[in-house]
Design a protein around this motif. Structure first.
Motif, mmCIF file in Angstrom:
data_model
loop_
_atom_site.group_PDB
_atom_site.id
_atom_site.type_symbol
_atom_site.label_atom_id
_atom_site.label_comp_id
_atom_site.label_asym_id
_atom_site.label_seq_id
_atom_site.Cartn_x
_atom_site.Cartn_y
_atom_site.Cartn_z
ATOM 1 N N PHE A 140 36.001 40.826 -22.309
ATOM 2 C CA PHE A 140 34.764 41.555 -22.579
ATOM 3 C C PHE A 140 34.714 42.750 -21.619
ATOM 4 O O PHE A 140 34.033 42.736 -20.608
ATOM 5 C CB PHE A 140 33.565 40.627 -22.373
ATOM 6 C CG PHE A 140 32.318 41.097 -23.056
ATOM 7 C CD1 PHE A 140 32.219 42.382 -23.581
ATOM 8 C CD2 PHE A 140 31.229 40.245 -23.193
ATOM 9 C CE1 PHE A 140 31.081 42.807 -24.226
ATOM 10 C CE2 PHE A 140 30.073 40.663 -23.833
ATOM 11 C CZ PHE A 140 30.006 41.942 -24.348
ATOM 12 N N SER A 155 35.066 45.617 -28.354
ATOM 13 C CA SER A 155 34.338 44.375 -28.595
ATOM 14 C C SER A 155 35.282 43.175 -28.566
ATOM 15 O O SER A 155 36.357 43.207 -29.164
ATOM 16 C CB SER A 155 33.649 44.466 -29.958
ATOM 17 O OG SER A 155 33.497 43.175 -30.496
ATOM 18 N N PRO A 156 34.900 42.110 -27.850
ATOM 19 C CA PRO A 156 35.797 40.952 -27.765
ATOM 20 C C PRO A 156 35.941 40.210 -29.089
ATOM 21 O O PRO A 156 36.939 39.534 -29.305
ATOM 22 C CB PRO A 156 35.154 40.065 -26.693
ATOM 23 C CG PRO A 156 33.786 40.569 -26.520
ATOM 24 C CD PRO A 156 33.741 41.985 -26.995
ATOM 25 N N GLY A 184 29.427 54.763 -28.609
ATOM 26 C CA GLY A 184 29.324 53.837 -29.740
ATOM 27 C C GLY A 184 30.690 53.391 -30.227
ATOM 28 O O GLY A 184 30.919 52.219 -30.510
ATOM 29 N N ILE A 238 32.292 50.913 -27.729
ATOM 30 C CA ILE A 238 31.692 49.572 -27.786
ATOM 31 C C ILE A 238 32.335 48.784 -28.924
ATOM 32 O O ILE A 238 32.660 47.604 -28.789
ATOM 33 C CB ILE A 238 30.165 49.671 -27.957
ATOM 34 C CG1 ILE A 238 29.537 50.189 -26.657
ATOM 35 C CG2 ILE A 238 29.567 48.316 -28.319
ATOM 36 C CD1 ILE A 238 28.055 50.476 -26.750
ATOM 37 N N ASP A 239 32.555 49.445 -30.060
ATOM 38 C CA ASP A 239 33.207 48.766 -31.184
ATOM 39 C C ASP A 239 34.684 48.476 -30.902
ATOM 40 O O ASP A 239 35.165 47.380 -31.164
ATOM 41 C CB ASP A 239 33.095 49.623 -32.449
ATOM 42 C CG ASP A 239 31.696 49.570 -33.038
ATOM 43 O OD1 ASP A 239 30.978 48.595 -32.732
ATOM 44 O OD2 ASP A 239 31.320 50.485 -33.786
#
Lengths: 356, 299
Positions: B151, B132-133, B125, B128-129
């Motif tokens: 990305f 993040s693009p 998690g 992913i943050d």
């Protein structure tokens, strides 16, 4: 902005949520439609939008000739994906939805980023956090409008949720049926008595005794519908006594009435699930529910489904994100058939025709 | 006399028993389960009822359309992790060894060790943050340098790199501590002698520290070679998505889908057995090489 009556309204709302900066922070960080990377399922899925295009992904549907085909490989699905790609390019989907699962999307909903989502009647329980965190945020249920004149159908899973089986050669197989009848009678039927057979209260603890029965019968679709109708009447007239004949969902009465009167946010989710029930009852009755034509597992499915499912999710995600052209769908259909899909359909159709 | 000694040491030997029982129950008994790899296994028929099908499960995997790609991904990701996972901690340990202030040394040691304790569910998690693009800090920094947002988690060129770098970041603190321990065990008189002979820092490192660490390095290489087919299930499972199946799908995630989505336990066990056999062979060979080349023995 008004309520969506047509599919065009839906797309206009999606655009408005994206372009008009609804949170007023001057940044293009809001999106029209919430989608998670699992694509399907009961929350933030693409199933609802697919239904608008008369596509029924992940469902075995009967075509015009009565033969079973796979919903995800039909031309209507291609149209849905084309539209989703268009929305993605216009910034109406989260550019990063491909890496976000349901939980992550729920976080983004709580961060007030989305305008719409397709999902099941219980979604308000998931949205409750978001609504509590963002004063002024509200969500309302609407039926899915259709792309043309034909009303949308909602695809639903196989209706049997369980079976009671009796060992071969058992002395009294009829006993199971007798027990089922008794259960039906005291839980859903003429001898129904909430306090005696269903919820027993002892020392302040509520025990659902009917769920402890060895043999159980569920509430039939008709029973659910009748209960909901009673619930609706009870709430509209504020007459709780009407609920005595309802078989299920009676616990929605108190919270909904309270929410309608006081706007108590603690009961927001229950009340909104009830609003969802009403929308469903008014729109999705009779032939507007499309049940999957086959609910079992064939030998080829056991062997190939992991591969086929991976192929489907991979291709669809790529198409939506513009990493592959829409025509990649045709390659997918050919591959899907070749890698076992055709064999599975043959097994299903053979089995179904053998049952006639 | 001998009997008396034996009697005296008996309680000590008995102390081994609980450990032995645990190993038997949790490591050896489950090995019987490999018979499933040669069966058309269904839970309801069990071990004894399921039909024997020879090597069909193995053939089934080889016939799956993506198996070649998946094996290549597994090998590539796992090998890069092994190489980077050896190189980085050795360098960091050597550098930390040169730090004289103990609080900096210990502080850094603790900080780099911390991520080891976080599970990939949480780190997934967070990554992913971070990556993040649109909102991630990594792309924000790249943006300052004038680089277009990348990305990372949805790009087949970047995804394996993300897996390797994040894995090394998470685990290098642990190995660093092992190497630092090896360095402290080097006899200090060797350094004194080297200084007398006029050796500088670099020469000391090359001719004393590194040879002193060699047994531990060889041990770590030997142990890690067993992981050639382990590309890290937790990590890939939490970071992968349909867009990067092509570069990120590994044997373990494939087994997971076959076993738990399709309930084909026989096939999944077959792949698992294949992995174990390859690991066993590689560990045996590397152990033999370690003995031959570095005269290193574990037992």
């Amino acid at each position: 902005m008004s309520e969506p009556k047509t599919l065009d309204d839906v797309f206009k709302i999606a655009e408005a949520f994206t372009k008009q900066d609804p949170d007023g922070n001057g940044k293009p960080d809001t999106y029209g439609l919430a989608v998670n990377n699992y694509l399907y399922g009961p929350i933030t899925s693409i199933t609802g939008l697919s239904n608008a295009f008369h596509a029924y992904p992940q469902t075995w549907v009967k075509d015009a000739s009565g033969k079973v085909v796979y919903g995800s490989t039909q031309p209507e699905m291609k149209k849905t994906l084309a539209k989703l790609q268009e929305m993605y390019k216009a910034g109406e989907l989260d550019r990063e939805f491909g890496v976000k699962d349901g939980n992550k999307v729920a976080e983004d909903i709580a961060a007030n980023k989305f305008g719409m989502a397709f999902g099941a009647n219980w979604n308000p329980y998931v949205f409750l956090d978001a609504v509590k965190k963002n004063p002024g945020m509200d969500w309302m249920p609407f039926p899915v409008p259709s792309v043309d004149g034909t009303p949308t159908k909602a695809n639903v899973g196989f209706s049997a949720s369980g079976y009671v089986v009796v060992r071969k050669g058992a002395k009294h197989p009829e006993a199971a049926v007798k027990m089922l009848n008794l259960h039906e009678e005291v839980v859903h039927g003429s001898r129904r008595n909430e306090g005696q057979f269903i919820t027993v209260e002892e020392n302040g603890e509520r025990i659902n005794t009917s769920r402890l029965s060895v043999v159980q019968s569920g509430v039939s679709d008709q029973g659910v519908l009748e209960s909901l109708t009673l619930l609706r009447k009870a709430i509209e007239t504020e007459d709780e006594s009407l609920l005595k004949d309802a078989l299920t969902e009676t616990d929605k009465y108190g919270p909904t009435v309270d929410y309608l009167k006081t706007g108590n946010m603690e009961n927001w989710a229950v009340a909104h699930q009830y609003f969802g029930f009403v929308t469903t009852m008014d729109n999705y009755t009779g032939d507007r529910l499309l049940m999957t034509a086959f609910g079992g597992q064939t030998p080829t499915m056991t062997d190939k489904w992991a591969t086929l499912d991976k192929l489907e999710k991979e291709t669809f995600t790529k198409i939506i994100m513009g990493a592959a052209p829409v025509d990649e769908f045709d390659t997918f259909v050919a591959d899907w058939n070749k890698l076992g899909g055709e064999a599975i359909l043959k097994e299903i159709n053979d089995w179904l025709s053998a049952q006639k | 006399m001998k009997a008396a000694k034996w009697m005296r040491e008996l309680p000590l030997h008995l102390l081994l028993l609980p450990g032995l029982v645990l190993v038997l129950v949790y490591s050896y008994v489950p090995m019987l389960g490999v018979v499933i790899a040669f069966q058309k296994f269904t839970i309801f028929s069990g071990w004894f009822g399921s039909p024997w099908i020879g090597l069909d499960n193995f053939r089934f995997v080889l016939d799956m359309p993506n198996t070649g790609q998946v094996i290549w991904n597994t090998l590539f990701i796992a090998c890069m992790k092994i190489i980077a996972g050896l190189f980085v901690p050795i360098v960091v340990a050597l550098l930390l060894n040169e730090v004289t202030r103990s609080f900096i040394k210990r502080g850094v040691q603790t900080l780099i060790y911390l991520p080891h304790f976080l599970s990939w569910v949480i780190l997934g998690g967070i990554l992913i943050d971070l990556l993040s693009p649109s909102e991630g800090i990594v792309n924000a920094m790249l943006g300052k340098l004038g680089i277009e947002p990348i990305f990372f988690l949805a790009d087949n060129r970047w995804f394996p790199a993300v897996l390797i770098i994040s894995d090394v970041w998470k685990e290098f603190g642990f190995s660093t501590i092992v190497y630092l321990a090896a360095i402290t065990s080097v006899n200090p008189t060797l350094y004194e002698a080297a200084v007398m002979d006029g050796a500088g820092r670099w020469k000391q490192t090359r001719h004393i520290t590194l040879p002193g660490m060699m047994p531990i390095i060889v041990l770590m290489v030997t142990l890690s070679l067993g992981n050639v087919l382990n590309a890290g299930f937790d990590q890939v499972f939490n970071l992968a998505n349909p867009l990067v199946y092509e570069s990120g799908d590994i044997l373990d995630t494939m087994i997971y889908r076959i076993a738990f989505n399709d309930a084909q336990y026989g096939v999944a066990t077959a792949v698992g057995l294949f992995k174990s056999v390859v690991s066993f062979l590689l560990i045996s060979v590397s152990y033999w090489l370690a003995y031959r080349l570095a005269n290193y023995r574990i037992f």
